[in-house]
Every structure is written in structure tokens, then in C-alpha cells.
Design an enzyme around this catalytic site. Structure first.
Site, PDB file in Angstrom:
ATOM      1  N   HIS A  67       0.158  -3.522   3.235  1.00 23.72           N
ATOM      2  CA  HIS A  67       0.311  -2.959   1.885  1.00 23.72           C
ATOM      3  C   HIS A  67       0.397  -4.080   0.850  1.00 23.72           C
ATOM      4  CE1 HIS A  67       1.948   0.069  -1.055  1.00 23.72           C
ATOM      5  NE2 HIS A  67       2.455  -1.040  -1.569  1.00 23.72           N
ATOM      6  N   GLU A  68       1.309  -5.010   1.079  1.00 21.65           N
ATOM      7  CA  GLU A  68       1.480  -6.099   0.103  1.00 21.65           C
ATOM      8  C   GLU A  68       0.232  -6.982   0.036  1.00 21.65           C
ATOM      9  OE1 GLU A  68       3.730  -5.718  -1.930  1.00 21.65           O
ATOM     10  OE2 GLU A  68       4.955  -4.316  -0.791  1.00 21.65           O
ATOM     11  N   HIS A 123      -2.225  -5.560  -2.394  1.00 16.02           N
ATOM     12  CA  HIS A 123      -1.928  -5.970  -3.780  1.00 16.02           C
ATOM     13  C   HIS A 123      -2.434  -7.390  -4.019  1.00 16.02           C
ATOM     14  CE1 HIS A 123       0.409  -2.616  -5.188  1.00 16.02           C
ATOM     15  NE2 HIS A 123       1.385  -2.758  -4.309  1.00 16.02           N
ATOM     16  N   HIS A 146      -6.127  -7.597  -4.574  1.00 16.24           N
ATOM     17  CA  HIS A 146      -6.470  -7.093  -5.908  1.00 16.24           C
ATOM     18  C   HIS A 146      -6.303  -8.211  -6.936  1.00 16.24           C
ATOM     19  CE1 HIS A 146      -6.056  -3.277  -8.682  1.00 16.24           C
ATOM     20  NE2 HIS A 146      -7.229  -3.868  -8.794  1.00 16.24           N
TER      21      HIS A 146
END
Length: 693
Positions: free
Chosen positions: A476-477, A480, A483
Site C-alpha cells: 500500500h505505502e 503511494h 505515485h
């Protein structure tokens, strides 16, 4: 010579040659550096707002954005250390500088002269990226109080400072209340708890010269005890301590960390801010830069999702109750029993436990597997790199791509995986610096990110073991981070995650989680800590069968948090007391939840996302973005069906990278989504992924 009078050239916070000198930053250097950088930024502000300074994007950027970006980077380094390496001295230095920094940004964002310069620019004369940044800046001026006059403007500035101060204090209380708790127990009391947790808690006690085991409220300790400890009294002790952190219900001296008054004051100040800006309430203000159009639309979305999930949640709960009574002799389960019952039912139903899975997920192997996925899908290479760090367990990496001129640096990141005292809980990604075609030098600045988790450390010379949930958190991290780091946008304010609507910013992070459920992917990232054997396919099949275990209950829990947050910030008059906040939470629970916690539970008191973390009237973003991320991932599932191979489809990965990751905030998130999928998002994929279709 003391630090305060050291020449500025020697202050690591004033060195912008490359990466932050984290190992050289000391609390005494914070004040002088921040003062110096604010002074330079203030001088630049006066220069660009002079009547004879041209309203020219590049000239203004060269003069103002360069010093303010330096201030951002230096303050970012201090804030980061405050989150991961908190000491009394650093906290004091941070808190001393915080009001000044807040005051400067508030003043900048509300400066009528600067606003007038931006107003007089012709967006048609700007590049597409500049025009988007200009659009966001104009909106930011309005929300920053630039249209306010006189007393209202002064009051608005004070509101910003006070809110920053309160958010920081809320965060400190939550951290201190968590760190303050310790329970020392015997080995017998830990019957049922996984061996690695038994060993690490024994090591923690030994480090303090004590016998037995030291239990804390940090997740790598708290959660496995709640899930596996056979002792219900032990689980009750831990649960009560966890559920009452930073509240009036905490035991003994820990009541001094009560966050009730802070929450009430924050809500009152946010409401006043909204009224000054001409809005009904804070939820209206929060949604201006987001995808969702109104609080009413968000509430309707959440209630609809809650209605769809409720029958599944009710069945989840009925199954738990029946199993507790028949197999565990628990006819009246309490709040501290549910995680234990849930784990036991999972073991019985799917013939596996988290304990069985965990030895296969060693941190180095998982990381190598994650990197392999990213390298394959997004056509990059990840290599170890060197940088000054704040803790010996922090690692540093670089992402490279083959380009026309050979190997190009795309971005870099720090990985700080381990839980420790002085480090706030949870997991997050933050930016160190953004990709930017620098207006002062003409050079391309590459992006750098922080990826922070709170996993258990390895014991007895063995690597750290991760739960499958930990693996999902890491992915998940990293989503980020991708991105932020894979952006191809050169305008700083819309590169990477900057300028992306808050309720779309979770799309790339939640998207990455899906790969944790793909056999073709997972088999390459497992190796048993003792034998080196990969995860057996039969065990994975059991995990997959259990994937949506309790997904109804979990969805309702997220809906409950999100609805509570949105309604709390939509009240015509703010809830200014702990009692009023808890009353609203109870009202939401009565509507949504199928399980009620004990009356002493005080979850809002540590709900840092909305009181200290930027998610106020925005917590719904997780569920909103999940619709986007599930639908985006469905494109990879469709490609796998067509090509008969895995979801690691390079052509689809390239389209996703170009449409969503590389575009960053340079256009509306819906435009990026449609560029990838060719249509607006549908909720069907989310319901299917969660077994609720």
C-alpha cells in the site's frame, strides 16, 4: 561555539546540495535554520508582490518558489524526524518553530498582493501543467483566506496557527499514551501467542533488566496477543488499555494525555474557519478540492455501501457467535474476545492460521518480491543506494529507467520498516522533495520519498517476519511512493501526489494491495525463515479462500469511521465536548454497526487521521478510492484472462503508469482514470473483490 551561533553554512538544514543530512540534524539547529529560510522567503514574497514585478509564471517561480521550496524541504526533514525519532529536545524545538512556520504559510496563502498577481495572469499563456497549478493556486488563495479583510483575516491566521498547535498536541498525546503503557507477564500467561512475539517480548523485558515478557500497545505486540493469547483476562487488560488511550478512561497517571478538550476545540475552530470563508461547515470546505461534490453525496455513498455490506456483516457475526458458543465455550463474548474468536474460527474453517503463514514472509524476501513486481510492471530497476539516515535500520534505494541517454535516475526512497519507541504508530508515505524542473538552475530535480511502517523487528539474528497484513501494508505505502516517484510532470505543485484530489490519492496505494493475493506474484516473495521453502500452494489456497473472511464486518467498520468523520464535520453547530463527540459516534454506531464496544471505549481520542493527519472530513477517501483502485485492477485481471498469463501484464502496466502514475496531479483524477479505463469507474469490481457482489 554552540549550535545556535554556528555559521549557517555548517547547518545541515541549510544544505540543499542533495539529500537531507539526517544524521547531522540536531534540535538546536532547527530554530536558526527555519528562521533563516523564513526570512529569505519573506524577502522573496516582498519582491514578487512589488508593483513593478511582472505577473510572469517563470519569473515568480524563480524568485518565490525556490526559497519557499527550501523552507518546505527543511521543515519536512524536521517534521519527519519528529515522527520517527521523537525526543524531548526535538519535540521542544519542533513546537517552538511550528507557530512561526504555520504563520508564514498562512500569510503567504492569504497575501492579497500575491493573489492579485496570480489573478492577472492569463492561463492561456501557460503550459498545461502550469495552468493546472495556477487553477489550484487560485482555489488555494480563496481557501487560504485571501479574500478576507481586516479582523476576519487576522482571526483566520490565528485559527490556522492554533489548529496546527492542537493537531501536534493530539499526535503527541496519542504517541505518549501508547508509549507509556507496559505490562509484564509470565511465559505461561502468553500461552497461544506466536513464538516470534514471545521471543521479542522476552528480549524487551530483558533489555530493562526484568524477567518474563514486556507487552506494549504497539501493533506488532498488541494484535497477536489479542488474536492468539488463550488468556481472556490478559486480552481484557490489553484491550482496555488500548481502547482508552489518550482519554479520561485511561488508568492512573495516563489520564494526563486525554485528548477530549483538544478534539472539541479543533472542531470549533474548523467550524469557525468554514464560516469565515462563507461555507456552512468544515465538511464543505474540505470537499472543495476533492472529487466528491458535497457532504450529502459522500454520506449517501457511505450509507449505500453500508446497506450492501450489512447482510454480510450480520452473517459474519452470527457465524462468530455460533462458533464461540459451540467450540470455545464462550456464550457471551466480550469486545476483547472477538479477535481471538475470529482467529480460531478462521483456523477451523480454513485450516490455517496467521501463525502458520508468517514464517514464510521474511522481510528481505518480501521486499525483493515487491521490487520484482514493480520492475516488471513499470519497466524500471530498483537498486540499493547511499544516504545519511536517522536510524541504523533505515534503508535507502534508487529507481532507475533505461532512456535514450542510458540509465536515468527516476526517484529515490527511504524505507523505515521497524516499530520502536519515539516513532508514531501506523504506516505512511511522505515526500522529501518533488520532481521539479527547477526554475533557478534549469536542472531536473528528481523526487525522493519516505516509506514508513511499524513492523516487528527480527529476533535472535533472524530476519523480521511479516504477517500477510503487513505485506499488504508495505505494498500500500509503496503504491503511494510510486505515485510520487514515477511522475513525469515537471511543475512541482502538480507533480506526483501534489495536486491530486485527496479522495483519489489512495487509488495507486490500494491498487498495489491486489498483487498480494496473486499466486504467480506471491510465490516469488516467500521463503520459510528456517528451511527457505516457498509458501506451499495448498496454504495459499487456504489464505485465498479466507480472503473475504469477515469482509462484511470490516467494510461496516470503515463505513462507521467514515460516516462519523463526515457527520462530525457537517454539524450545523460543532461538537465542542468529548460527550457530544461520543454521542455522535454512538448515533453512527446505532445506525451502522452490528457490534457495540464497551461504554469505556474512546476510539475518537486516538483517531489521528482526522484530528492530526489531514483526513478531516476526508476519511471516506479510503472507500471512495477503493472503487477506483478495484476497477483499475480489474483491467489487469481482464488482460490476464485474455493472454492466459498472470496479472503482471507489461502492456497494461505501461498504460496504467502513463495514464495515472506519470500524470500525477496535472489533470483531474477522473480524467486520468478515464484515460486508463476508457470510462467512469464502476463499484462492481470492489463488491466482487470483497465477496459481496
Amino acid at each position: 561555539m554552540n549550535d545556535r551561533t554556528a555559521p549557517f553554512a555548517q547547518n545541515p538544514l541549510l544544505n540543499f546540495d542533495d539529500l537531507p543530512l539526517f544524521d547531522a540534524i540536531t534540535p538546536a539547529l532547527v530554530g536558526p535554520a527555519i528562521d533563516e529560510l523564513m526570512q529569505a522567503s519573506s524577502v522573496a514574497l516582498e519582491a514578487v508582490t512589488a508593483s513593478d514585478f511582472p505577473a510572469d509564471w517563470k519569473r515568480m517561480s524563480q524568485t518565490l518558489d525556490v526559497p519557499t521550496e527550501r523552507l518546505s524541504r527543511a521543515w519536512g526533514a524536521v517534521s519527519h524526524l519528529n515522527s520517527v525519532a521523537d525526543t524531548p529536545e526535538l519535540r521542544a524545538a519542533y513546537n517552538e518553530a511550528l507557530p512561526k512556520v504555520t504563520e508564514f504559510w498562512t500569510r503567504l496563502g492569504a497575501d492579497e498582493r500575491l493573489y492579485a498577481k496570480y489573478k492577472s495572469m492569463d492561463p492561456a499563456s501557460l503550459t498545461r501543467e502550469q495552468a493546472r497549478a495556477h487553477h489550484n493556486a487560485m482555489r488555494g488563495f480563496v481557501l487560504g483566506g485571501a479574500d478576507l479583510q481586516g479582523e476576519a483575516k487576522v482571526r483566520f491566521a490565528w485559527l490556522q496557527e492554533r489548529q496546527a498547535e492542537l493537531g501536534q498536541k493530539f499526535s503527541e498525546n496519542a504517541l505518549d499514551a501508547t508509549d507509556a503503557f507496559a505490562l509484564y507477564v509470565t511465559t505461561d500467561e502468553l500461552a497461544g501467542v506466536p513464538d516470534d512475539v514471545v521471543q521479542s517480548t522476552a528480549a524487551a523485558a530483558l533489555a530493562e533488566g526484568k524477567t518474563g515478557h514486556k507487552l506494549t500497545l504497539k501493533m506488532p505486540c498488541y494484535l497477536p496477543v489479542m488474536q492468539f493469547a488463550h488468556s481472556s483476562p490478559l486480552r481484557e487488560k490489553l484491550y482496555r488499555a488500548y481502547a482508552t488511550r489518550a482519554s479520561d478512561q485511561a488508568e492512573g497517571d495516563a489520564v494526563k494525555f486525554d485528548n477530549a478538550a483538544i478534539m472539541g476545540e479543533l472542531l470549533a475552530l474548523r467550524h469557525e474557519e468554514a464560516q469565515l470563508l462563507g461555507y456552512r461547515h468544515y465538511a464543505d470546505v474540505s470537499l472543495v478540492p476533492k472529487m466528491a461534490e458535497s457532504p450529502e453525496q459522500v454520506v449517501a455513498f457511505l450509507r449505500d455501501l453500508g446497506t450492501k455490506a450489512r447482510p454480510h456483516a450480520e452473517k459474519d457475526l452470527a457465524d462468530l457467535r455460533a462458533f464461540a458458543a459451540s467450540d470455545l465455550g464462550l456464550s457471551d463474548p466480550q469486545a476483547w474476545d472477538w479477535p481471538y474468536i475470529g482467529e480460531k474460527l478462521k483456523e477451523a474453517r480454513y485450516a490455517f492460521s496467521e501463525q502458520e503463514v508468517k514464517p514464510y514472509f521474511t522481510a528481505p524476501k518480501v521486499l525483493a518480491g515487491l521490487f520484482q513486481i514493480v520492475e516488471t510492471l513499470f519497466e524500471v530497476a530498483i537498486r540499493r543506494d547511499q544516504a545519511p539516515v536517522w536510524n541504523a535500520s533505515v534503508e535507502f534505494y534508487r529507481i532507475e529507467r533505461s532512456g535514450p541517454q542510458g540509465t536515468e535516475l527516476v526517484g529515490q526512497f527511504y524505507l523505515d520498516p521497524a516499530a520502536r519507541n519515539g516513532k508514531r504508530g501506523g504506516a505512511w508515505m511522505d515526500d522529501v522533495r518533488a520532481r521539479w524542473l527547477r526554475p533557478d538552475t534549469g536542472a531536473l530535480q528528481t523526487p525522493v520519498a519516505h516509506l514508513v511502517c511499524n513492523f516487528a523487528e527480527g529476533v535472535n539474528g533472524k530476519p523480521a517476519l511479516l504477517t500477510h497484513d503487513d505485506v499488504i501494508t508495505l505494498f500500500h505505502e509503496f503504491g503511494h511512493g510510486l505515485h510520487h516517484m514515477l511522475t513525469q510532470v515537471n511543475e512541482r505543485d502538480v507533480s506526483g501526489i501534489s495536486g491530486v484530489e485527496w479522495d483519489a490519492v489512495e487509488l495507486p496505494s490500494q491498487f498495489m494491495e491486489n498483487f498480494c493475493w496473486e499466486w504467480d506474484v506471491l510465490k516469488h516473495m516467500t521463503a520459510h525463515v528456517d528451511t527457505g521453502e516457498p509458501l506451499p500452494r495448498a496454504l495459499f489456497d487456504k489464505m485465498l479462500a479466507a480472503k473475504n473472511y469477515q469482509s462484511g464486518l470490516q467494510t461496516l467498520r470503515q463505513v462507521e469511521f467514515s460516516l462519523f468523520d463526515m457527520l462530525l464535520h457537517s454539524l450545523p453547530q460543532p461538537a465542542t465536548s468529548g460527550e457530544a463527540i461520543l454521542a455522535l459516534q454512538q448515533q453512527v454506531r446505532d445506525e451502522v454497526a452490528v457490534l457495540q464496544p464497551p461504554a469505556y471505549s474512546r476510539s475518537p481520542h486516538t483517531f489521528s487521521h482526522i484530528f492530526a493527519g489531514g483526513y478531516s472530513a476526508g476519511y471516506y477517501s479510503y472507500k471512495w478510492a477503493e472503487v477506483l483502485s478495484a476497477d483499475a485492477y480489474a483491467a489487469f485481471e481482464e488482460a490476464a484472462q485474455q493472454n492466459g498469463r498472470s496479472t503482471l501484464d507489461v502492456a497494461t502496466g505501461r498504460r496504467y503508469r502513463e495514464a495515472i502514475l506519470e500524470a500525477g496531479g496535472s489533470r483531474p483524477a477522473m480524467d486520468s482514470f478515464k484515460a486508463f479505463r476508457g470510462r467512469e469507474p464502476s463499484i462492481e469490481a470492489l463488491l466482487r473483490h470483497q465477496g459481496m457482489a
